[in-house]
Motif scaffolding. Structure first.
Motif, short mmCIF file in Angstrom:
data_model
loop_
_atom_site.label_atom_id
_atom_site.label_comp_id
_atom_site.label_asym_id
_atom_site.label_seq_id
_atom_site.Cartn_x
_atom_site.Cartn_y
_atom_site.Cartn_z
N ILE A 1 0.84 -1.21 0.00
CA ILE A 1 0.00 0.00 0.00
C ILE A 1 0.87 1.25 0.00
O ILE A 1 0.60 2.22 -0.72
CB ILE A 1 -0.94 -0.02 1.22
CG1 ILE A 1 -1.99 -1.13 1.07
CG2 ILE A 1 -1.64 1.34 1.39
CD1 ILE A 1 -2.85 -1.33 2.29
N GLU A 2 1.94 1.25 0.80
CA GLU A 2 2.83 2.41 0.85
C GLU A 2 3.48 2.66 -0.51
O GLU A 2 3.57 3.79 -0.98
CB GLU A 2 3.91 2.19 1.91
CG GLU A 2 4.72 3.44 2.26
CD GLU A 2 5.84 3.73 1.27
OE1 GLU A 2 6.30 4.89 1.19
OE2 GLU A 2 6.27 2.78 0.56
N ARG A 3 3.94 1.58 -1.15
CA ARG A 3 4.58 1.72 -2.46
C ARG A 3 3.60 2.16 -3.54
O ARG A 3 3.95 2.93 -4.43
CB ARG A 3 5.23 0.40 -2.87
CG ARG A 3 6.47 0.01 -2.10
CD ARG A 3 7.68 0.87 -2.50
NE ARG A 3 7.77 2.11 -1.73
CZ ARG A 3 8.66 3.05 -1.96
NH1 ARG A 3 9.54 2.91 -2.94
NH2 ARG A 3 8.68 4.14 -1.22
N ILE A 4 2.37 1.70 -3.47
CA ILE A 4 1.35 2.12 -4.44
C ILE A 4 1.12 3.62 -4.32
O ILE A 4 1.07 4.34 -5.32
CB ILE A 4 0.04 1.34 -4.23
CG1 ILE A 4 0.22 -0.13 -4.68
CG2 ILE A 4 -1.10 1.98 -5.02
CD1 ILE A 4 -0.99 -1.00 -4.40
N ARG A 5 0.97 4.11 -3.10
CA ARG A 5 0.78 5.55 -2.90
C ARG A 5 1.99 6.34 -3.39
O ARG A 5 1.84 7.40 -4.01
CB ARG A 5 0.54 5.82 -1.41
CG ARG A 5 -0.75 5.22 -0.87
CD ARG A 5 -0.91 5.45 0.62
NE ARG A 5 -0.94 6.87 0.95
CZ ARG A 5 -0.95 7.34 2.18
NH1 ARG A 5 -0.94 6.49 3.21
NH2 ARG A 5 -0.99 8.64 2.40
#
Length: 217
Positions: free
Chosen positions: A29-33
């Motif tokens: 999720i952090e990398r997607i953001r």
């Protein structure tokens, strides 16, 4: 099969697999953001900065970069443009050194993803082996074909739950890790492309003897 039964069937290795899945999900999720923010803004910002620089608006270009300093390319450009009267070689070195400094940011969590991808199937296999050992340990050789055999076959099918769970965690993480790796490679190509354009513009201004930096903010 409910969640509680699933964990009972999979054995003790289901808990580290659960931890891997939660950790992997949070990092994904952090990398997607992170990549969504870059892909939505960075190319437009960099093109605007290059256009301002072509029009000899050095102050405007630096101001725009400072307002978007959360973007990797903006930080790379700032490292070079904020130098005071550098020659072309110093300008190029500033671009290259800052580009190298940004690589860990772009590849963040890649080692953790690789660890999850490698360990999750092994943990699943370990759970299956432990389940098989327990199943066959309960089998009385003199009762082959009897009631206990049914329990062993049932235990074997349940033991395979851990292998399936480990593969699911690894496959899910691998899918996103490869996507992030592709985005990283694309970003490196863009850094080289846009960095080369800025360096070329700087060399032209330097050869014309024009002021190539902003002395006031």
């Amino acid at each position: 099969m409910g969640i509680q039964n699933l964990f009972t069937a999979g054995g003790v290795v289901m808990w580290p697999l659960l931890a891997f899945s939660v950790l992997g999900g949070a990092l994904i999720i952090e990398r997607i953001r992170f990549w969504v923010r870059i892909n939505q803004r960075q190319s437009r910002v960099v093109r605007d900065v290059l256009n301002l620089y072509r029009l000899d608006n050095v102050v405007g270009a630096i101001d725009k970069l400072q307002k978007n300093a959360d973007l990797p390319l903006a930080r790379i450009f700032l490292a070079a443009l904020e130098l005071e009267e550098p020659n072309p070689e110093e300008f190029r070195l500033a671009l290259e050194s800052e580009s190298q400094a940004e690589i860990p940011v772009l590849k963040r969590f890649q080692n953790i993803f690789e660890t999850i991808i490698g360990l999750a199937p092994l943990l699943g296999l370990l759970g299956t082996v432990l389940g098989l050992i327990a199943s066959f340990a309960s089998l009385n050789l003199g009762d082959v074909g009897g009631t206990k055999t049914t329990g062993v076959t049932s235990g074997i099918s349940e033991a395979l739950v851990s292998t399936a769970s480990g593969l699911i965690v690894a496959i899910f993480t691998l899918l996103f890790a490869n996507t992030f790796r592709g985005l990283y490679q694309r970003q490196i190509a863009l850094i080289q492309e846009y960095g080369g354009q800025l360096e070329l513009l700087y060399r032209r201004r330097y050869e014309r003897g024009e002021k190539t930096y902003a002395s006031t903010r």
